[in-house]
Write a protein that holds these residues in place. Structure first.
Motif, PDB file in Angstrom:
ATOM      1  N   SER A 245       0.810  -1.218   0.000  1.00  0.00           N
ATOM      2  CA  SER A 245       0.000   0.000   0.000  1.00  0.00           C
ATOM      3  C   SER A 245       0.841   1.265   0.000  1.00  0.00           C
ATOM      4  CB  SER A 245      -0.930   0.006   1.220  1.00  0.00           C
ATOM      5  OG  SER A 245      -0.186  -0.147   2.416  1.00  0.00           O
TER       6      SER A 245
ATOM      7  N   ARG B 147       4.253  -6.607   6.344  1.00  0.00           N
ATOM      8  CA  ARG B 147       2.996  -6.173   6.960  1.00  0.00           C
ATOM      9  C   ARG B 147       3.152  -5.996   8.466  1.00  0.00           C
ATOM     10  NH1 ARG B 147      -1.124  -9.923   3.394  1.00  0.00           N
ATOM     11  NH2 ARG B 147      -1.800  -8.262   1.973  1.00  0.00           N
TER      12      ARG B 147
ATOM     13  N   ARG C 215       2.791  -2.306  10.171  1.00  0.00           N
ATOM     14  CA  ARG C 215       1.802  -2.113  11.231  1.00  0.00           C
ATOM     15  C   ARG C 215       2.460  -1.502  12.464  1.00  0.00           C
ATOM     16  NH1 ARG C 215      -0.366  -4.840  15.698  1.00  0.00           N
ATOM     17  NH2 ARG C 215      -2.643  -4.654  15.899  1.00  0.00           N
TER      18      ARG C 215
ATOM     19  N   LYS D 229      -7.225  -0.132  10.194  1.00  0.00           N
ATOM     20  CA  LYS D 229      -8.287  -0.841   9.493  1.00  0.00           C
ATOM     21  C   LYS D 229      -7.740  -1.513   8.233  1.00  0.00           C
ATOM     22  CE  LYS D 229     -12.873  -0.230   7.439  1.00  0.00           C
ATOM     23  NZ  LYS D 229     -13.933   0.743   7.081  1.00  0.00           N
ATOM     24  N   ASP D 230      -7.939  -2.792   8.130  1.00  0.00           N
ATOM     25  CA  ASP D 230      -7.517  -3.581   6.962  1.00  0.00           C
ATOM     26  C   ASP D 230      -6.020  -3.523   6.703  1.00  0.00           C
ATOM     27  OD1 ASP D 230     -10.178  -4.241   6.488  1.00  0.00           O
ATOM     28  OD2 ASP D 230     -10.497  -2.476   5.232  1.00  0.00           O
TER      29      ASP D 230
ATOM     30  N   THR E 116      -4.399  -6.731   5.350  1.00  0.00           N
ATOM     31  CA  THR E 116      -4.793  -7.323   4.064  1.00  0.00           C
ATOM     32  C   THR E 116      -4.534  -6.391   2.885  1.00  0.00           C
ATOM     33  OG1 THR E 116      -7.066  -6.518   4.376  1.00  0.00           O
ATOM     34  CG2 THR E 116      -6.570  -8.764   5.118  1.00  0.00           C
ATOM     35  N   ARG E 117      -3.890  -5.265   3.138  1.00  0.00           N
ATOM     36  CA  ARG E 117      -3.613  -4.340   2.033  1.00  0.00           C
ATOM     37  C   ARG E 117      -2.533  -4.907   1.119  1.00  0.00           C
ATOM     38  NH1 ARG E 117      -3.044   1.136   5.683  1.00  0.00           N
ATOM     39  NH2 ARG E 117      -5.123   1.072   6.623  1.00  0.00           N
TER      40      ARG E 117
ATOM     41  N   LYS F  28      -7.899  -9.023  -2.647  1.00  0.00           N
ATOM     42  CA  LYS F  28      -7.457  -9.896  -1.566  1.00  0.00           C
ATOM     43  C   LYS F  28      -6.190 -10.623  -2.001  1.00  0.00           C
ATOM     44  CE  LYS F  28     -12.094 -10.665   0.254  1.00  0.00           C
ATOM     45  NZ  LYS F  28     -13.136 -11.669   0.568  1.00  0.00           N
TER      46      LYS F  28
ATOM     47  N   LYS G 118      -3.149 -13.399   7.008  1.00  0.00           N
ATOM     48  CA  LYS G 118      -3.933 -12.211   7.330  1.00  0.00           C
ATOM     49  C   LYS G 118      -3.643 -11.828   8.764  1.00  0.00           C
ATOM     50  CE  LYS G 118      -8.646 -10.402   7.594  1.00  0.00           C
ATOM     51  NZ  LYS G 118     -10.076 -10.679   7.369  1.00  0.00           N
TER      52      LYS G 118
ATOM     53  N   GLU H 280      -4.177  -8.882  11.912  1.00  0.00           N
ATOM     54  CA  GLU H 280      -5.102  -7.834  12.352  1.00  0.00           C
ATOM     55  C   GLU H 280      -4.323  -6.583  12.721  1.00  0.00           C
ATOM     56  OE1 GLU H 280      -8.161 -10.076  11.342  1.00  0.00           O
ATOM     57  OE2 GLU H 280      -8.318  -8.050  12.147  1.00  0.00           O
TER      58      GLU H 280
END
Length: 383
Positions: free
Chosen positions: A84, A255, A259, A279-280, A283-284, A373, A381, A383
């Motif tokens: 992303s 990821r 995060r 948020k999400d 999964t980006r 996805k 995945k 959170e």
């Protein structure tokens, strides 16, 4: 990255403006968790890569059943995974044959076959003699351990002889009992022991085949030379092969790190959550398609069609990707140590900074993605 944090391999830069080095990644052991970064002279021949395998005293082949030195090299054109923040990561299958383009002429310079940040995959040849030797040893071992009631030669079980030797050196009741000649006298106990031995030999074979245990050699004499070479390996040796000590993040690692970066940059997990930044976040990103990403045309097309939604790598993309690092390099208040750390982080994870160009590029490509996805089965995945 080189001393110039923006490196490109083509485009409008003059020879005087172009960086002297570029970063490449080499997938070791055919393992997607071992994509190591090397800084090479852009004018050096691709054959320079052999120096890596001559210098590093570990087995970089997929397993003991392959030659220690690759027979050639190929450029991976697996399109990659777009994050992303605009960074391209290598997928777990980037070394598969369908994505590789072999470099036929190893005397060609790096700048003529790869761009900055691309993945090179060594090509390996199976070591037939190693394979045959291991299988022969295991089969002979199994033959000597045939149950006594069908063994052609009495008392030939190699495992029993090993037990007796162990009993001689170690005063252990369990070993002493197992070393007794009549310990496995019953037919069923002999069959059970032999079945266990078959499983053990099969396990040993697959441990070597999978690379879980991956020695350069099983020869006692040669292993001594390897240890000596390892002990004498110097920093200068590593510098000479372009070693950067950076390993490219996997998708899951990226990821997790991103995060944590978002959390740290916003004063903790609660403020970041309240701002909706988490948020999400797990999964980006998504896998790119043929003809884009690392499968972009080479040399670069620096005048892409604005209506084309594909992510095409070109000079502008590489410059924007490294713009955050360039700011750090141009900041006189940033110490040299911090610049080195930032460069290493960039080599590992790419861009973490907000960049309008990259965000617009990502949004445009995301809008064209029918299903955003992850399609990589190894991407978890979070959170």
């Amino acid at each position: 990255m080189s001393s110039n944090p923006i490196a490109s391999t083509s485009g409008d830069a003059t020879p005087e403006q172009a960086p002297r080095t570029l970063d490449i990644y080499v997938r070791m052991n055919n393992d997607f968790e071992k994509d190591y970064c090397f800084s090479v002279n852009r004018d050096d021949p691709v054959s320079f890569l052999y120096k890596i395998f001559e210098t590093v005293p570990i087995n970089l082949a997929p397993s003991y059943f392959y030659e220690n030195t690759p027979v050639g090299f190929a450029v991976s054109h697996e399109p990659g995974f777009l994050t992303s923040t605009g960074t391209l990561l290598f997928n777990h299958n980037a070394h598969k044959p369908e994505f590789l383009r072999e470099i036929k002429d190893l005397n060609v310079s790096f700048k003529d076959v790869v761009w900055d940040g691309q993945l090179i995959v060594p090509l390996w040849k199976k070591h037939t003699r190693h394979h045959a030797t291991i299988i022969s040893i295991l089969l002979v071992w199994l033959f000597t351990d045939l149950p006594a009631f069908i063994a052609p030669i009495p008392n030939m079980a190699l495992s029993n002889h090993i037990m007796r030797v162990a009993d001689y050196f170690y005063d252990n009741p369990a070993i002493t009992e197992a070393a007794e000649p009549g310990h496995f006298s019953g037919i069923y106990s002999q069959l059970a022991f032999f079945a266990f031995h078959v499983v053990k030999c099969v396990a040993l074979y697959f441990i070597l085949r999978s690379g879980l245990v991956n020695p350069i050699t099983l020869s006692w004499f040669k292993s001594g030379k390897v240890k000596s070479k390892s002990a004498n390996l110097s920093r200068e040796d590593l510098v000479s092969i372009g070693w950067t000590a950076a390993r490219r993040d996997t998708i899951n690692e990226w990821r997790d790190e991103y995060r944590q970066h978002v959390i740290d940059s916003n004063g903790g997990i609660v403020p970041a959550f309240q701002k909706g930044l988490l948020k999400d976040i797990g999964t980006r990103g998504f896998n790119l398609s043929k003809g884009e990403g690392f499968d972009s045309p080479f040399p670069f097309n620096n005048n892409p069609d604005e209506n084309d939604v594909k992510l095409i790598i070109n000079d502008e993309y590489l410059v924007q990707l490294a713009s955050g690092l360039l700011k750090i390099y141009n900041d006189p208040e940033v110490s040299d140590i911090e610049k080195v750390k930032a460069t290493r982080a960039f080599r590992s994870r790419g861009n973490f900074d907000d960049n309008e160009y990259l965000q617009a590029m990502y949004s445009k490509r995301l809008a064209a993605q029918a299903d955003n996805k992850p399609t990589d089965p190894l991407v978890k995945k979070t959170e």
